[in-house]
Write an enzyme that holds these catalytic residues in place. Sequence first.
Site, PDB file in Angstrom:
ATOM      1  N   THR A   1       0.830  -1.191   0.000  1.00 19.23           N
ATOM      2  CA  THR A   1       0.000   0.000   0.000  1.00 19.23           C
ATOM      3  C   THR A   1       0.872   1.250   0.000  1.00 19.23           C
ATOM      4  OG1 THR A   1      -1.710  -1.178   1.239  1.00 19.23           O
ATOM      5  CG2 THR A   1      -1.837   1.220   1.217  1.00 19.23           C
TER       6      THR A   1
ATOM      7  N   ARG B   1       8.319  -0.594   2.241  1.00 16.69           N
ATOM      8  CA  ARG B   1       8.945  -0.273   3.524  1.00 16.69           C
ATOM      9  C   ARG B   1       9.571  -1.519   4.104  1.00 16.69           C
ATOM     10  NH1 ARG B   1       3.680   0.176   3.600  1.00 16.69           N
ATOM     11  NH2 ARG B   1       3.867   2.420   3.301  1.00 16.69           N
TER      12      ARG B   1
ATOM     13  N   SER C   1       6.173   6.647   6.817  1.00 15.87           N
ATOM     14  CA  SER C   1       4.906   7.195   7.322  1.00 15.87           C
ATOM     15  C   SER C   1       4.754   6.985   8.823  1.00 15.87           C
ATOM     16  CB  SER C   1       3.729   6.590   6.551  1.00 15.87           C
ATOM     17  OG  SER C   1       3.854   6.856   5.174  1.00 15.87           O
ATOM     18  N   HIS C   2       3.703   6.285   9.210  1.00 14.24           N
ATOM     19  CA  HIS C   2       3.374   6.131  10.623  1.00 14.24           C
ATOM     20  C   HIS C   2       4.001   4.887  11.249  1.00 14.24           C
ATOM     21  CE1 HIS C   2       0.512   3.667   8.389  1.00 14.24           C
ATOM     22  NE2 HIS C   2       0.420   2.913   9.471  1.00 14.24           N
TER      23      HIS C   2
END
Length: 239
Positions: free
Chosen positions: A10, A14, A109-110
């Site tokens: 998505t 990563r 990101s998070h």
Amino acid sequence: MSAETIVFGTDGWRAVIADEFTFENVRKIAEAIGVAGHSMFAPAEIDRRKLIVGFDRRFLSREFAHETALVLARSGFEVLLSDRPTPSQTISFAAFHLKVLGGVVVTASHNPARYNGIKFKGWYGGSALPGMYQSIESALGQKREEGGGSVTEVDILGDYVRALESKLDVTAIQQAKLRILHDPIYGSASGIPGEVLGNVLLESHLRKPESGGRTTVTTIRGEVNPSFGGVNPEPIPEN
């Protein structure tokens, strides 16, 4: 790690830093973007020779981004490399408004601090479409070194801040005598609210503001900390 095991999920790829997220694998992905980029669809008004590269505040993100930019330059692209960490949306914004092919962002990101990642943003100002990621995956293991590229450090954040200012009645907010508390969780958005409001008063620590009766922005957890204080940098209640 072989190119065949790099899979985009998505909105990007990563992996754990120093495990799968290494300079070698970052170069492989940059090379694949360099190959796939030359055949990506874009409207006639888009400058297909230009790409933007940005990065966040994670461990070695700046260095990974610099290496990415060098590889893309060897692939023939004129690379605009952000001169500082910026949120991912600034790269999407810049790609759209500068009318370039797209942007590459070094960020996870998070996700927790041990991760880093790579995302591709399209010329239309949004995340890469599935077909774009598929073309990048298909190009893994290939190189296209044609020369003629370059790397130029630029201020990506400034144009983004000015665009935000244009959407707001900054004067009204400044005169509203608000006390705004901003907690970026050590992320790359640190300082942006103060910049948008004209740097009315940007605090580095929580204390009584001395603003002369104007709106103030107080930032906590705003310094650079690649461990994010032991939490993942996601604005959820427990963090």
